[in-house]
Structure formats: C-alpha cells, structure tokens
Scaffold this active site. Sequence first.
Site, PDB file in Angstrom:
ATOM      1  N   LYS A   1      -1.826  -6.409   0.187  1.00  0.00           N
ATOM      2  CA  LYS A   1      -1.561  -5.223  -0.633  1.00  0.00           C
ATOM      3  C   LYS A   1      -0.693  -5.639  -1.810  1.00  0.00           C
ATOM      4  O   LYS A   1       0.213  -6.472  -1.656  1.00  0.00           O
ATOM      5  CB  LYS A   1      -0.865  -4.150   0.221  1.00  0.00           C
ATOM      6  CG  LYS A   1      -0.673  -2.813  -0.482  1.00  0.00           C
ATOM      7  CD  LYS A   1      -0.118  -1.763   0.479  1.00  0.00           C
ATOM      8  CE  LYS A   1       0.074  -0.411  -0.201  1.00  0.00           C
ATOM      9  NZ  LYS A   1       0.571   0.629   0.730  1.00  0.00           N
TER      10      LYS A   1
ATOM     11  N   SER B   1      -1.565   5.065   0.921  1.00  0.00           N
ATOM     12  CA  SER B   1      -1.638   4.303  -0.306  1.00  0.00           C
ATOM     13  C   SER B   1      -2.323   2.941  -0.136  1.00  0.00           C
ATOM     14  O   SER B   1      -2.592   2.275  -1.129  1.00  0.00           O
ATOM     15  CB  SER B   1      -0.228   4.062  -0.853  1.00  0.00           C
ATOM     16  OG  SER B   1       0.526   3.252   0.060  1.00  0.00           O
TER      17      SER B   1
ATOM     18  N   SER C   1       0.586   5.415   5.475  1.00  0.00           N
ATOM     19  CA  SER C   1      -0.284   4.708   4.536  1.00  0.00           C
ATOM     20  C   SER C   1      -1.027   3.519   5.117  1.00  0.00           C
ATOM     21  O   SER C   1      -1.809   2.885   4.400  1.00  0.00           O
ATOM     22  CB  SER C   1       0.516   4.260   3.305  1.00  0.00           C
ATOM     23  OG  SER C   1       0.910   5.379   2.554  1.00  0.00           O
TER      24      SER C   1
END
Length: 489
Positions: free
Chosen positions: A80, A155, A179
Amino acid sequence: MSQKTFPRTIAELAAGLRAGEFSSVELTEHYLQRIEQLDSRYNSFITVTPELAMEQAKQADQRLASGDAPLLCGIPIAHKDLFCTAGVKTSCGSKMLDNFVPPYSATIVENYQRDGAVMLGKLNMDEFAMGSSNENSFYGPAKNPWDTERVPGGSSGGSAAAVAAQLAVATTASDTGGSIRQPASLCGLTGIKPTYGRVSRYGMVAFASSLDQAGVITHSAEDAAIMLNTLASYDPKDSTSIDREVPDYTAGLGDDLNGLKIGVPKEYFEAGLDADTEKAVRTALAEYEKLGAELVEITLPHTHLAVPAYYVIAPAEASANLSRFDGVRYGYRCEDPQDLMDLYTRSRAEGFGQEVKQRIMVGAYALSAGYYDAYYKKAQQVRRLIKQDFVDAFEKVDVIMGPTCPNPAFKLGEKTADPVAMYLEDIYTISTNLAGLPGMSIPSGFSGGLPVGLQITGNYFDEARMLNIAHRFQQVTDWHKQAPQGVQP
C-alpha cells in the site's frame, strides 16, 4: 502475456519454487506482464517497480538454490502506498506527496525484504487512508475486479483489487476503521488487522495514530498466517510496538474447533443489513456449528456510538498528524507564493483533496478551545465504554462473528454526495479499532453476484486462533477460491 499458468496462493507457489517447477524470475515476469496488460481496468497500482522486482527475483532464486530460504522468498507482493519505500515514491494517494521519495523504508517493508519477498510496486488508496471506497485517491479510483463499475472498498482498495485481479499474490494494507476488512469483504478476499501494537507503524504515514494498524490481504487464511509471520515483530523505533513474543501463526492451522464459543452480537443483525448478506453470514455461522463450535448470542450495547465517536477521534488525530504537510517542512508547495501565509494556505488548499480537508476541519474544530470537552473528551469516554463491551464479551466467548459490511460493493459515485451513508459502510468494523482488537474478514458467500465477508474479531493478541478458525472454515468451503469472471491465474 506469459502462457504458463501458476498456482494462486503463497503456500502453493512456495512449494512450486522449492520443487523447481518455476523460478522467482519467471513468476515475477508473469505478474509484471499481468500488471502491464490488465491494470488499466482496475487502476490498482500507483507505481510499478519492474527493474527492482526483477533484481529482487534474481536474488531470491539464488537464496532458493542455497536451500535456506524463508517461505516468502521469491513471492511477488505489493505494498500500500503509505508504507515508506527507500528510493521509491510514497504518495499516500495524495497530490501533497506526489513527489515524495523516502530515504528509508518502513519496518514492515524491511521485514519482507529480509525474507526475500519481491516488491512489484505501490498500490492505490484513498488519500491519506481517508475513505471507504477508494474514490478519494489523487490517482483516480481503483475498481472492483468483480464489477469494474463498483468500488473495491477503501482505503486499501488498491491492495484488494490487485489480489482479486491476481496482479499480486498478496499485499500489505492498513486499517484505521476497517480499511483492510472492508475491501477484503467487497473483493472476496481474506484480510487481517492484527492487535494494535503487534505490527510496527514505523515508516507508515500516519492518519490517526491511536487507530492505525498495518495488516495484509491474501487469498486464504493460510497465506495470511504466512504473511503475518514476517509482518509481526517488536520494533524499538515505534513507541507503540509491543515487546511480546511472536508465535508461529502457521503452527496451529488445522486445530479442531470443538467447544469453541462464538459470540454473535445482536446489534450486528438489526436494521440496515442487506438481506442476502445476512443470509450468507448466518449460513457461515451454521457451518461453524457443524465444525463443533457453539453460537452464543451476546450484546455490544454501545455499538451504535462507534461511528460518531470514531468520526471525532480520527479527524482530531488527523488534523494534528497532517499539520506537518505545509509546503515548508513536507509536501507540495504552491507556485509563486506572495508571502508566508499565502504559501501555507495555498499549499494545503491545493495539495489536499476534499475529503482530507473536510476531516482536518472537523478535527481542528473538535480540539478547539470551548469544544474539546463536548466533543473530543466525550468521544474518548465513549471509546472506553466500547472497549469495555468487548472485555465483558470475551469473558463469555472466544471470538465474535458477524457481517464485515452491511452491503456488498456499491457503484462508483453512488455515495460520494452523502458522507454519512459512506461512513456507515464501516459500522461493523470501527469498534474493533477503537478497542485495539484484532479483526479478520473472510469470504462467506455472495449477494447479487458480489462477495460477502464474515468478520471474525478476536481477543488481544489472539491472531493465531483467529487464523485457525478462518482456515478451518476454508477447508470445508470454497468461497475463498472463487475468482471474478475473466480473471485467470
């Protein structure tokens, strides 16, 4: 694209690498080709690092040939884009950090490098991890491989989309209010958020420091256990890291579930839950009864206060954490500032997106003189009550289960005009972060052809038991083996 087919999971690929069926170089080339040819559909990557990946793959093959390589050696993964990677852009999904190349790597990135995992690149995400749909990224929304007109969740939407589309074997992610679990649920994957402090946050760009926790998204619980073995560690560079022995998370996979007590909160099955989602979750719970577990109805009476408390605490911490991005110390700087005030205000106004600015303003208001007691202090008191609910529940049960999300994946743009509707997508996941507990989501069925997730919440540092519980379910079901149409290994 490479015509050779490869297994899908880390466990299968690791066996193939050791048996000499293929090399890490071949495997890495295969995934890089898939990213180049397919990611325009999903927009799951912000940065791809082919040269670095091939170099790491060659080194992995050398370690494998020596016969003394960790299980993850040679496996292509992606991070990420909020984990710092030395020499590779770390944007956090924001224009503010579009030109930021860190001089160091996050501890979890170093852990994976130490064990020989191959980094394919950096993944799309909501700006500064603020969002439930991945529609708040400066680089455009990631798209759900099950239906590219729908969101992958946020997210960590890029992390989930990349695994579901088989553009990476596994990915790192972060979870501040759900998330990891929410995008794992919406994309039919396994995602785990460990106990707060179990995994280092050093080198992870902060959103809300008392809630943020790194984790992983994978195809199976077994893969999650393998990834967590490398991810979890004590880190003296992170003052919130817990100095506690890390177990072998793969060791207990396969233990029987006889006598396991599963708490089922009645508050998780009230109004607002999609009917087919409830049916899939209750079917999964019945499967656990067949495996020897006992279902116990429990109550978490302050569940309805979790979303309002979270949306005071998280923006308050964000307003403090993001103050450093001012065009002087860090981040984007506006052109031709007229004076210092103009530099500050225009740099932040132009560098941050709408959702981030909205949360900074809410947080600054909640912390301001005259409103602190009414909002921030009150929210922290509610947080204590929510934590006590879980403490009381774990005196009666071993784990808690329920839906991960109230609905399957929704359409892009469907909820962008209604922030409250968007925030309620995390209604079942936020409490876990407020209490600092570990949580998982595993595939448990479909609603309207879209994946549904079952959430497992464990007691503090009980990740090994959670992974075994998920693994046993995946031994008698095949929801985790389902793939979106058109996605071939």
